[in-house]
Design a protein around this motif. Structure first.
Motif, PDB file in Angstrom:
ATOM      1  N   GLU A  24    -103.426   0.505 -41.886  1.00  0.00           N
ATOM      2  CA  GLU A  24    -102.523  -0.420 -42.568  1.00  0.00           C
ATOM      3  C   GLU A  24    -101.061  -0.080 -42.300  1.00  0.00           C
ATOM      4  N   GLN A  25    -100.730   1.216 -42.325  1.00  0.00           N
ATOM      5  CA  GLN A  25     -99.350   1.645 -42.125  1.00  0.00           C
ATOM      6  C   GLN A  25     -98.994   1.858 -40.662  1.00  0.00           C
ATOM      7  N   ARG A  26    -100.031   1.954 -39.799  1.00  0.00           N
ATOM      8  CA  ARG A  26     -99.824   2.271 -38.381  1.00  0.00           C
ATOM      9  C   ARG A  26     -99.021   3.555 -38.225  1.00  0.00           C
ATOM     10  N   TRP A  27     -99.403   4.529 -39.031  1.00  0.00           N
ATOM     11  CA  TRP A  27     -98.680   5.798 -39.056  1.00  0.00           C
ATOM     12  C   TRP A  27     -99.650   6.930 -39.409  1.00  0.00           C
ATOM     13  N   PRO A  28     -99.436   8.123 -38.854  1.00  0.00           N
ATOM     14  CA  PRO A  28    -100.316   9.238 -39.206  1.00  0.00           C
ATOM     15  C   PRO A  28    -100.187   9.649 -40.673  1.00  0.00           C
ATOM     16  N   ILE A  29    -101.328   9.881 -41.301  1.00  0.00           N
ATOM     17  CA  ILE A  29    -101.388  10.413 -42.661  1.00  0.00           C
ATOM     18  C   ILE A  29    -101.261  11.928 -42.618  1.00  0.00           C
ATOM     19  N   ALA A  30    -101.872  12.514 -41.583  1.00  0.00           N
ATOM     20  CA  ALA A  30    -101.860  13.970 -41.397  1.00  0.00           C
ATOM     21  C   ALA A  30    -102.011  14.259 -39.915  1.00  0.00           C
ATOM     22  N   SER A  31    -101.562  15.443 -39.504  1.00  0.00           N
ATOM     23  CA  SER A  31    -101.746  15.870 -38.122  1.00  0.00           C
ATOM     24  C   SER A  31    -101.804  17.387 -38.074  1.00  0.00           C
ATOM     25  N   CYS A  32    -102.388  17.898 -37.009  1.00  0.00           N
ATOM     26  CA  CYS A  32    -102.394  19.336 -36.786  1.00  0.00           C
ATOM     27  C   CYS A  32    -102.213  19.601 -35.300  1.00  0.00           C
ATOM     28  N   THR A  33    -101.671  20.759 -34.992  1.00  0.00           N
ATOM     29  CA  THR A  33    -101.477  21.181 -33.611  1.00  0.00           C
ATOM     30  C   THR A  33    -102.510  22.241 -33.277  1.00  0.00           C
ATOM     31  N   LEU A  34    -103.160  22.064 -32.145  1.00  0.00           N
ATOM     32  CA  LEU A  34    -104.204  22.964 -31.683  1.00  0.00           C
ATOM     33  C   LEU A  34    -103.666  23.875 -30.582  1.00  0.00           C
TER      34      LEU A  34
END
Length: 124
Positions: free
Chosen positions: A60-70
């Motif tokens: 709906e927002q076309r945006w990340p809710i959360a992210s992480c770097t591996l």
């Protein structure tokens, strides 16, 4: 229909016309390794890519809710666990990570190969 692309973009494909348009630039640089809808919530999906990130998205927002770097590029992913509370993420170095879906924090990891994991799936 949403599709991940080699340039890291998420593209929307019209089922009526077949036309595509860039929905959002999701990852970069490099390929998007995986895009997977939430099995129960059509407004949520997850992506991973060669930019060494996993991103949980609000459609709906076309945006990340959360992210992480591996530590390595991600090549594939899938939802699983009870109530879709886990993600399996395949990495370019042959490892498979299990992440909590809500926080994208690591729960477990295993590495039995040297080659990239090109596809992961949860067994029902």
């Amino acid at each position: 229909v949403l599709a991940g692309s080699a340039d890291g973009a998420i593209r929307e494909v019209s089922l009526e016309t077949g036309a595509t348009q860039t929905w959002v630039q999701g990852h970069g640089p490099g390929d998007m390794g995986g895009l997977c809808p939430h099995p129960d919530d059509p407004s949520t999906f997850v992506t991973c890519g060669q930019d060494c990130t996993v991103r949980l998205w609000s459609a709906e927002q076309r945006w990340p809710i959360a992210s992480c770097t591996l530590s390595e590029p991600a090549t594939s992913l899938d939802w699983g666990g009870a109530d879709a509370d886990r993600l399996a993420v395949g990495l370019a170095n042959g490892a498979v990570l299990i992440l909590r879906a809500d926080t994208l924090t690591s729960v477990a990891t295993t590495r039995r190969r040297e080659e990239a994991i090109l596809d992961v799936k949860w067994s029902p």
